[in-house]
Design an enzyme around this catalytic site. Structure first.
Site, PDB file in Angstrom:
ATOM      1  N   GLU A   1      -2.568  -6.857   9.319  1.00 63.08           N
ATOM      2  CA  GLU A   1      -3.872  -6.264   9.062  1.00 63.08           C
ATOM      3  C   GLU A   1      -4.647  -5.110  10.618  1.00 63.08           C
ATOM      4  OE1 GLU A   1      -5.364 -10.566  11.603  1.00 63.08           O
ATOM      5  OE2 GLU A   1      -3.991 -11.666  10.459  1.00 63.08           O
TER       6      GLU A   1
ATOM      7  N   HIS B   1       0.884   6.056   1.487  1.00 61.56           N
ATOM      8  CA  HIS B   1      -0.019   6.201   2.460  1.00 61.56           C
ATOM      9  C   HIS B   1       0.491   7.428   2.325  1.00 61.56           C
ATOM     10  CE1 HIS B   1      -2.101   7.349   5.409  1.00 61.56           C
ATOM     11  NE2 HIS B   1      -1.275   7.905   6.679  1.00 61.56           N
TER      12      HIS B   1
ATOM     13  N   ASN C   1       0.703  -1.083   0.087  1.00 64.80           N
ATOM     14  CA  ASN C   1      -0.148  -0.398   0.056  1.00 64.80           C
ATOM     15  C   ASN C   1       0.834   0.953   0.150  1.00 64.80           C
ATOM     16  OD1 ASN C   1      -2.130   1.975   0.052  1.00 64.80           O
ATOM     17  ND2 ASN C   1      -2.014   1.765   2.843  1.00 64.80           N
TER      18      ASN C   1
END
Ligand code: GRF
Length: 209
Positions: free
Chosen positions: A147, A114, A112
């Protein structure tokens, strides 16, 4: 060869920078599919123009749980060869929370970007958070997805100076330019097998080491 799946929801500029870099820098990964949860995502058209297959799995009004939705995504990824054995999944402005089951399935194979220097300013509106907090520097982070919210092992970061007159918009623009550099770099490192995860850390193999 590895297969790449990119998940988007909107503009797709990070997706575009990754796809361009794969071609230009001959990154050893097959850009197999771009998936959007939003049928109107501008990024879908960009991917199609670049000759990459696209799929829409609309999330609005989806009848079922988060995991039911994610199972659809996994099916489509697998159909395009993006598996837990030889796939890489890049989240690029994908505006959905991902189920733990999906994350676990692609453990250490999901990245990801960010728009802040993690662990500062996780979550939504990271650029606004940095401006409102009065940070003098911010930036962006490419990390593995775990998570937690923006908590996975960090791969690359880039710093941007926050000027006194910066707004959320001007800062976002400066950060985005850096995002377009480090996300493709991280994909390249992954595809070349140069990232090793050790607990919370990643060890990046540089040339000559
Ligand atoms: C970027 O700011 C990225 O950091 C965040 O969502 C935005 C996506 O932009 N995760 P784009 O769709 O890649 O242009």
């Amino acid at each position: 060869m590895l297969s790449l799946g990119i998940l988007i929801s909107g503009r797709g500029s990070n997706m575009e920078s990754i796809l361009k870099a794969i071609k230009k820098q001959k990154i050893p990964i097959n850009p197999a599919v771009v998936i959007s949860n939003n049928p109107d995502a501008v990024g879908l058209k960009i991917a199609q123009k670049m000759g990459v297959k696209t799929e829409v799995i609309e999330s609005r009004g989806f009848p079922g749980s988060r995991w039911d939705y994610d199972k659809k995504i996994i099916q489509v990824l697998s159909r395009h060869g993006v598996t837990e054995k030889n796939g890489l999944v890049c989240l690029a402005g994908f505006m959905r929370i991902i189920s733990p089951e999906f994350i676990r399935k692609y453990k250490n194979r999901m990245l990801n970007i960010h728009p802040a220097m993690l662990p500062s300013f996780p979550g939504l509106h990271a650029q606004r958070q940095a401006v409102e907090y009065g940070a003098k520097y911010s930036g962006c982070t490419v990390h593995f997805v775990d998570e937690g919210v923006d908590t996975g092992p960090i791969i690359l970061q880039a710093v941007v100076k926050v000027k006194d007159d910066d707004t959320e918009e001007t800062l976002s623009k400066k950060i985005l330019a850096k995002e377009h550099k480090i996300y493709p770099q991280a994909v390249k490192l992954f595809a070349e097998g140069k990232i090793r995860i050790s607990g919370r850390k990643t060890i990046i193999k540089s040339q000559g080491r």
